[in-house]
Design a protein around this motif. Structure first.
Motif, PDB file in Angstrom:
ATOM      1  N   ALA A   1      46.333  41.055  47.508  1.00  0.00           N
ATOM      2  CA  ALA A   1      46.412  42.213  46.610  1.00  0.00           C
ATOM      3  C   ALA A   1      46.564  43.502  47.403  1.00  0.00           C
TER       4      ALA A   1
ATOM      5  N   LEU B   1      43.076  41.157  38.696  1.00  0.00           N
ATOM      6  CA  LEU B   1      43.428  39.830  39.199  1.00  0.00           C
ATOM      7  C   LEU B   1      42.151  39.050  39.492  1.00  0.00           C
TER       8      LEU B   1
ATOM      9  N   TRP C   1      44.049  49.904  45.673  1.00  0.00           N
ATOM     10  CA  TRP C   1      43.498  48.545  45.556  1.00  0.00           C
ATOM     11  C   TRP C   1      41.977  48.652  45.557  1.00  0.00           C
TER      12      TRP C   1
ATOM     13  N   LEU D   1      45.320  48.190  41.198  1.00  0.00           N
ATOM     14  CA  LEU D   1      44.928  46.781  41.184  1.00  0.00           C
ATOM     15  C   LEU D   1      43.424  46.688  41.407  1.00  0.00           C
TER      16      LEU D   1
ATOM     17  N   THR E   1      40.818  43.740  41.774  1.00  0.00           N
ATOM     18  CA  THR E   1      40.923  42.298  41.989  1.00  0.00           C
ATOM     19  C   THR E   1      39.662  41.715  42.610  1.00  0.00           C
TER      20      THR E   1
END
Length: 454
Positions: free
Chosen positions: A121, A10, A132, A112, A114
């Motif tokens: 997130a 992201l 994350w 994820l 990001t």
């Protein structure tokens, strides 16, 4: 059969945030294979068009997310208005694109990766029960400053306004030479209600929950700050991308090739390279002062300047300086800084520019504008001692001449060149086989591979 991992990436599509994140993803993709790991890169259409070019890896696919502009309308507002529209559209715009990527690949997103600014997130990862990994695109010193926001506010309440300018952050490890006046504006209480400040403060609260925080830097640049931040996160991974990954090819016939050919004809360490990034242009009176110094001193110069800014230069400047200077609308900055003819870099002190300057051993003259640039500038001048600021913080004729002579002189510039070459060596050591950046990169790759999509 190899375990498959599907990494959802992201991006934050403003400033120079998305490009280094894509550089990291390209490096990870090259070190793995499409049988091991795939990357879905989520970003706005405009930003994707700007950073994706040429042949991509089979295991990276770009997806466009909505930028928040109402359908059928052409956006004509400011940079910060565009940012607000985008933030209003999150995280729904990302969720929609992620479902599309999962449907196309037949694999659930397993991790994820990001931009750290995208604090939400953390919640998305928790809901999906996946790791994350947050990517901080700036320096460790600016991340540290943000992590100490509450303590900074407390300190500010105990001192009066007169003390504020020169008061040092002695309570933050590795930042005893930093003053409150050097801090990014978003940290200060008077700007704490701006959308950007709110986003960063939410990020500060969420980052300790991340599986890892990754920086485009190297541990040895700030050992005290590095060790302090390592104590705050599960994994704190400095990975020096600028010299760990190759640059995209420069097409013949474009301005990049043209300026590199011009540099080859210049004397060793004689050229003043000037660039203020993709967002900022100095005020006309500052441009006039800088232009006058270059012209009267006949300093060989290469100036990367957007076409719409050229009209702000003094009338006739381009013609009068054509024998010893060159202005291009875009320059391949890492390649320019690597050229032995470049003797000094006049910069806005964005982190990518500072890191590229260190990696090439080129001293800096700093003219910061916003965000973390003042903090980076202070680190360059007072902590690392690899460049100088400008008298009064802006371009004036006398201040600019003084800074140029200080750097370009064999006498006064010698210590600065020695300091930056020592830092350059540390950066290069970090990407050797047993270097810290190499080890951190391998740790990140293993973390991503160990996440499994269902």
């Amino acid at each position: 059969m190899a375990i498959h991992s599907h990494i959802g990436v992201l991006a934050f599509p403003f400033g120079s945030h998305a490009a280094p994140l894509l550089t990291l993803v390209r490096r990870l993709a090259a070190a793995s294979s499409s049988r091991d790991i795939i990357f879905s890169f989520f970003n706005t259409e405009k930003s994707n068009c700007a950073i994706f070019s040429g042949q991509e890896f089979d295991n990276i696919k770009a997806y466009d997310v909505w930028d928040g502009t109402p359908e059928g309308e052409a956006f004509s507002g400011s940079h910060f208005e565009a940012m607000q529209l985008f933030l209003n559209a999150t995280p729904g715009n990302f969720e929609k694109a992620m479902k599309e990527a999962e449907s196309e690949s037949g694999m659930k997103i397993s991790c994820l990766l990001t931009d750290a600014f995208l604090w939400f997130a953390c919640d998305m990862a928790e809901a999906r029960r996946v790791p994350w990994v947050a990517f901080w695109t700036a320096a460790s010193c600016s991340l540290s400053a943000h992590m100490y926001t509450d303590q900074i506010w407390s300190m500010l309440r105990s001192i009066d306004a007169a003390e504020r300018e020169e008061k040092a952050l002695a309570f933050v490890p590795g930042m005893s030479s930093i003053r409150f006046s050097d801090l990014p504006g978003e940290i200060l209480p008077e700007k704490s209600e701006s959308p950007l400040a709110i986003m960063i403060y939410k990020m500060v609260q969420k980052l300790p929950k991340s599986t890892a925080v990754v920086l485009n830097s190297f541990e040895e640049i700030d050992p005290l700050i590095t060790n302090d931040l390592k104590s705050k996160f599960q994994n704190f991974l400095n990975i020096h991308l600028s010299i760990l990954s190759g640059d995209p090819p420069i097409l013949s016939g474009d301005s990049g090739q043209e300026c590199l050919s011009w540099l080859k004809k210049q004397r060793h360490a004689s050229v003043v390279y000037i660039s203020f990034g993709t967002v900022t242009t100095p005020q006309p009176e500052e441009l006039a002062a800088l232009a006058e110094v270059l012209e009267t001193g006949e300093f060989p110069f290469l100036w990367s300047m957007r076409d719409n800014a050229k009209k702000l230069l003094p009338e006739g400047f381009l013609n009068r300086t054509s024998k010893f200077g060159m202005i291009v609308s875009w320059a391949p900055q890492p390649k320019v800084l690597e050229n032995p003819s470049v003797g000094v870099f006049i910069t806005h002190c964005g982190w990518n520019s500072v890191l590229e300057s260190i990696s090439s051993g080129v001293p800096m003259i700093c003219r910061p504008f916003f965000g973390d640039q003042s903090l980076n500038s202070r680190m360059v001048e007072a902590v690392w001692k690899i460049g100088v600021g400008l008298e009064g913080g802006v371009f004036t004729k006398n201040g600019t001449i003084e800074a140029l002579h200080y750097i370009m002189s064999n006498e006064t510039g010698k210590a600065i060149r020695e300091n930056i070459n020592k830092l350059k060596q540390k950066a290069e050591n970090s990407v050797k086989l047993d270097g810290s950046s190499t080890k951190n990169f391998k740790a990140l790759l293993e973390l991503l591979k160990s996440s499994t999509g269902v």
